[in-house]
Scaffold this motif. Structure first.
Motif, PDB file in Angstrom:
ATOM      1  N   ALA A   1       0.839  -1.206   0.000  1.00 29.37           N
ATOM      2  CA  ALA A   1       0.000   0.000   0.000  1.00 29.37           C
ATOM      3  C   ALA A   1       0.872   1.253   0.000  1.00 29.37           C
ATOM      4  N   PHE A   2       1.969   1.166   0.699  1.00 27.57           N
ATOM      5  CA  PHE A   2       2.923   2.272   0.762  1.00 27.57           C
ATOM      6  C   PHE A   2       3.470   2.593  -0.630  1.00 27.57           C
ATOM      7  N   ASP A   3       3.872   1.524  -1.328  1.00 28.51           N
ATOM      8  CA  ASP A   3       4.409   1.690  -2.676  1.00 28.51           C
ATOM      9  C   ASP A   3       3.407   2.383  -3.589  1.00 28.51           C
TER      10      ASP A   3
ATOM     11  N   PRO B   1       2.180   9.010  -7.943  1.00 24.05           N
ATOM     12  CA  PRO B   1       1.255  10.144  -7.991  1.00 24.05           C
ATOM     13  C   PRO B   1      -0.125   9.787  -8.528  1.00 24.05           C
ATOM     14  N   SER B   2      -0.222   8.765  -9.397  1.00 23.73           N
ATOM     15  CA  SER B   2      -1.531   8.456  -9.986  1.00 23.73           C
ATOM     16  C   SER B   2      -2.371   7.588  -9.047  1.00 23.73           C
TER      17      SER B   2
ATOM     18  N   ALA C   1      -2.475   5.909   9.635  1.00 21.02           N
ATOM     19  CA  ALA C   1      -2.945   6.358   8.328  1.00 21.02           C
ATOM     20  C   ALA C   1      -1.790   7.049   7.602  1.00 21.02           C
ATOM     21  N   VAL C   2      -1.755   6.898   6.280  1.00 19.76           N
ATOM     22  CA  VAL C   2      -0.753   7.599   5.485  1.00 19.76           C
ATOM     23  C   VAL C   2      -1.481   8.435   4.442  1.00 19.76           C
ATOM     24  N   ARG C   3      -1.105   9.675   4.320  1.00 24.67           N
ATOM     25  CA  ARG C   3      -1.746  10.553   3.344  1.00 24.67           C
ATOM     26  C   ARG C   3      -0.669  11.154   2.464  1.00 24.67           C
ATOM     27  N   ARG C   4      -0.949  11.222   1.156  1.00 23.33           N
ATOM     28  CA  ARG C   4       0.034  11.795   0.244  1.00 23.33           C
ATOM     29  C   ARG C   4      -0.346  13.245  -0.055  1.00 23.33           C
TER      30      ARG C   4
END
Lengths: 566, 135
Positions: free
Chosen positions: A79-81, A86-87, A103-106
């Motif tokens: 999921a990290f990868d 960006p897409s 949680a990870v947010r970009r």
């Protein structure tokens, strides 16, 4: 590093200040910054901790290599990868190897850089009841804190826990000098530092004003708790930049431990507060752990407080009076009234002990009013023109209506105003100069005389004498007794006397006990004295004898009118 | 370029990492990344004893960056030497340049440092660290 090509990057295109600030805010806490080429630009210390990285990753490492080093569940890794692309989706909920969720947010940044923000999942409210956070700081408030502490005490029977209480030294001065807006901003920023410096399992709260508390989970080890307290005092005591202005404050801390110092929230909070109080009393900027002696000291104090209130209610105080004499003609001028308290069990208690306590518990204004009333009534029994000197505390200017108390005492006793002399210390003038000087001015307009007490001690300033037309300067006893060196003492007596003469103020030397001291102060130009040599403080009923002793006698040279008129 | 609302802050602090190279490298990398993102220019002087840093940018960015730095346990005894509005960037065109001041400076007592002397030192070291003005 200075020759590193990276340092010579062109400036990034100008970003609006707010955007830059919000970016920085976004990078607060656990975050990864990915450069345009996919390499890591930044791994914050919090991110390294969250990802359980063994050591600081070298800059320039790729994300896959970083993830190799992190302890992550395999699904999380994938999921990290995807997030780094960006897409792909811009948010994911992952678990680490221990099963803890985050949680990870970009977030896209200028120059095709990316930030990955890691946020640990917030604990359920049931575990950490922050029902009503303090609106200014977002920390738990007193009620929420007490509930959380109670819950944790129930859970942590085995490991115990620590309670730190912190407060800002002289926060009132910050508020008074820089304004409440800066004060509030400071509290909010300090609270944010506090939160960042703690582990997720610790709980921080704002109890009141500038008082904060921390529940330290899983340890009641004294060195560990003290280390944490010192670390917090260090970080929270570093300069703040508030609205572009550097502000620095100091902190004091108190520590209590469960179960050693208490098993319930109230006891623990009380004891941490006691330790904090001890730290502040020891000179601020310190940290103290609770000890049983603090408990007994505080009990003694509380008993004393109760006794003092009772003593006032039952009028167990007495005034003693010490003569003031003009030594050029051995004429009695008046008496200074001195407050005495005989404790039913402990005997006489020093005013140096009970006056500060009375000030602290708000009893000084009523006691002061009683002193004024009693002294004026007593002075009415003395022959004209003997006066009575009454000491007033700095707090009587703030808490009580001194003007009203003086007016009442004069009206009820019938004592002419010029026979009352109010003695103020320099510290009273320091606390709140405008109000104090205004009050003194009103008193003087009514004919009351004003004396500057204990002059030469504390924050002595000659300019202070110019701030008000004092009738009299009382030279502190330490210059008379030779406690500060005989020659120095004499020089100071001479200087103050000279100053008094040129400012039109009388001077009186206190604490004159021997003939040598009398000769010395007289030689230095001081005409009035007070001290054991001319009489100890005595109860009212013994004053007739004192007055008779000073009655004009044929053996003394006549007193020149000009020399003795006040 | 005269910046509207340009703000400059200079602080000095004592190092809590000793001369540890890896820890220092990550501090420098973070400093560069953070300040670049925020549009801050300046210079970071380091030695085993301490740090001194010039931050120049918008007040919001400098304030947020300084506050982040204040939270960092890797240094302490922070003293603000200068904080106020500035007419122009002293380090325009340079993202946070790092300068090793081990040989040249006495950061043993950073708190006592004098801002003007420190600025002069930073400029001198910066010039010396870029041979022939080369980047």
């Amino acid at each position: 590093m200075g020759t590193d090509p990276a340092t010579a990057d062109a400036m990034p295109t100008a970003e609006p200040a707010d955007e830059a600030a919000s970016l920085l805010a976004a990078l607060e806490g656990p975050a990864l910054l990915l450069e345009a080429d996919g390499s890591l630009g930044l791994v914050t210390a919090e991110a390294a901790r969250l990802l359980a990285l063994e050591d600081d990753p070298p800059a320039g490492l790729g994300l896959p290599e970083l993830l190799d080093r992190a302890r992550l569940a395999p699904a999380a890794r994938a999921a990290f990868d995807r997030l780094a692309t960006p897409s792909g989706p811009d948010e994911a909920r992952l678990t680490d190897a221990e099963g803890a969720a985050f949680a990870v947010r970009r977030v896209a940044l200028p120059h095709r850089r990316l930030a990955l923000l890691l946020r640990p999942e917030v604990e359920a409210p049931a575990v950490c009841p922050l029902a009503r956070p303090d609106p200014l700081t977002g920390l738990a408030d007193r009620t929420g804190f007490r509930a959380a502490l109670t819950a944790r005490l129930a859970d942590s029977a085995d490991q115990g826990l620590g309670l730190l209480m912190l407060d800002i030294d002289r926060f009132r001065i910050v508020n008074d000098t820089l304004g409440p807006q800066i004060g509030d901003r400071l509290l909010a920023t300090l609270a944010a530092r506090l939160r960042r410096a703690l582990r997720g399992s610790d709980l921080a709260a704002r109890l009141d004003g500038d008082e904060f508390a921390v529940v330290v989970a899983d340890t009641s080890d004294p060195p560990e708790l003290e280390g944490l307290a010192r670390r917090l005092m260090d970080v929270l005591g570093r300069p703040y930049l508030i609205h572009g202005q550097p502000v620095t404050v100091g902190l004091s801390a108190g520590i209590a431990r469960a179960p050693q110092d208490g098993r319930d929230a109230d006891t623990l909070v009380r004891r941490a507060a006691m330790a904090l109080h001890a730290a502040k009393a020891a000179g601020r900027g310190r940290c103290a752990a609770f000890t049983p002696e603090m408990q007994s000291r505080s009990e003694t104090r509380r008993r004393m407080e109760t006794d003092l209130r009772r003593a006032f209610a039952l009028r167990q105080f007495a005034l003693h009076y010490q003569p003031q004499v003009d030594v050029t003609c051995a004429r009695l001028l008046g008496f200074e009234a001195l407050l005495r308290w005989r404790h039913p069990a402990l005997g006489p208690v020093s005013p140096a002990l009970f006056v500060p306590l009375a000030e602290e518990i708000g009893l000084i204004a009523p006691i002061g009013a009683w002193v004024l009333m009693t002294a004026c009534r007593e002075a009415m029994r003395w022959p004209e023109p003997l006066f009575v000197g009454v000491n007033v505390s700095a707090l009587q200017f703030e808490q009580g209506d001194l003007l009203a108390a003086v007016g009442e005492a004069l009206r009820h006793s019938g004592l002419p105003a010029h026979r009352l002399e109010i003695e103020v210390t320099e510290s009273a003038l320091l606390t709140n100069p405008e109000t104090t000087l205004a009050t003194l001015g009103r008193l003087r307009e009514q004919g009351v005389r004003i004396a500057m007490d204990d002059f030469g001690t504390g924050y002595s300033s000659l300019t202070r004498l110019q701030s008000f037309p004092f009738d009299k300067i009382k030279i502190d006893r330490s210059f008379v007794s030779g406690g500060r060196g005989v020659a120095e003492g004499r020089a100071i007596v001479r200087a103050i006397t000279g100053l008094g003469t040129s400012l039109g103020m009388r001077t009186i030397a206190e604490g004159v006990e021997t003939l040598e001291q009398l000769d010395a102060v007289r030689d230095e130009g001081c005409r009035e004295v007070q001290g054991y040599l001319f009489g100890r403080p005595a109860p009212a009923e013994e004053l007739d004898a004192v007055i008779a002793r000073f009655a004009p006698s044929q053996r003394m040279p006549p007193c020149p009118e000009s020399a003795c008129s006040a | 370029m005269p910046g509207i609302g340009l703000f400059r802050l200079i602080y000095a602090s004592r190092s809590r990492i000793g001369g540890e190279a890896a820890a220092l490298a990550s501090i420098l990398a973070e400093a560069r990344a953070n300040t670049a993102v925020a549009g801050i220019t300046g210079v970071l002087l380091h030695s085993p004893d301490g740090f001194a840093q010039v931050l120049e940018g918008s007040l919001a960015a400098v304030g947020a960056t300084f506050e982040r730095i204040q939270n960092d346990p890797r240094h302490g005894e922070v003293a603000v030497l200068e904080a106020g509005p500035a007419d122009a960037r002293l380090f325009a065109g340079r993202t946070m340049a790092a300068v090793d001041g081990t040989a040249a400076s006495d950061l043993a007592r950073p708190v006592a440092a004098d801002p003007a002397a420190l600025l002069a030192l930073l400029h001198r070291l910066l010039a010396a660290s870029s041979p022939a003005g080369g980047r």
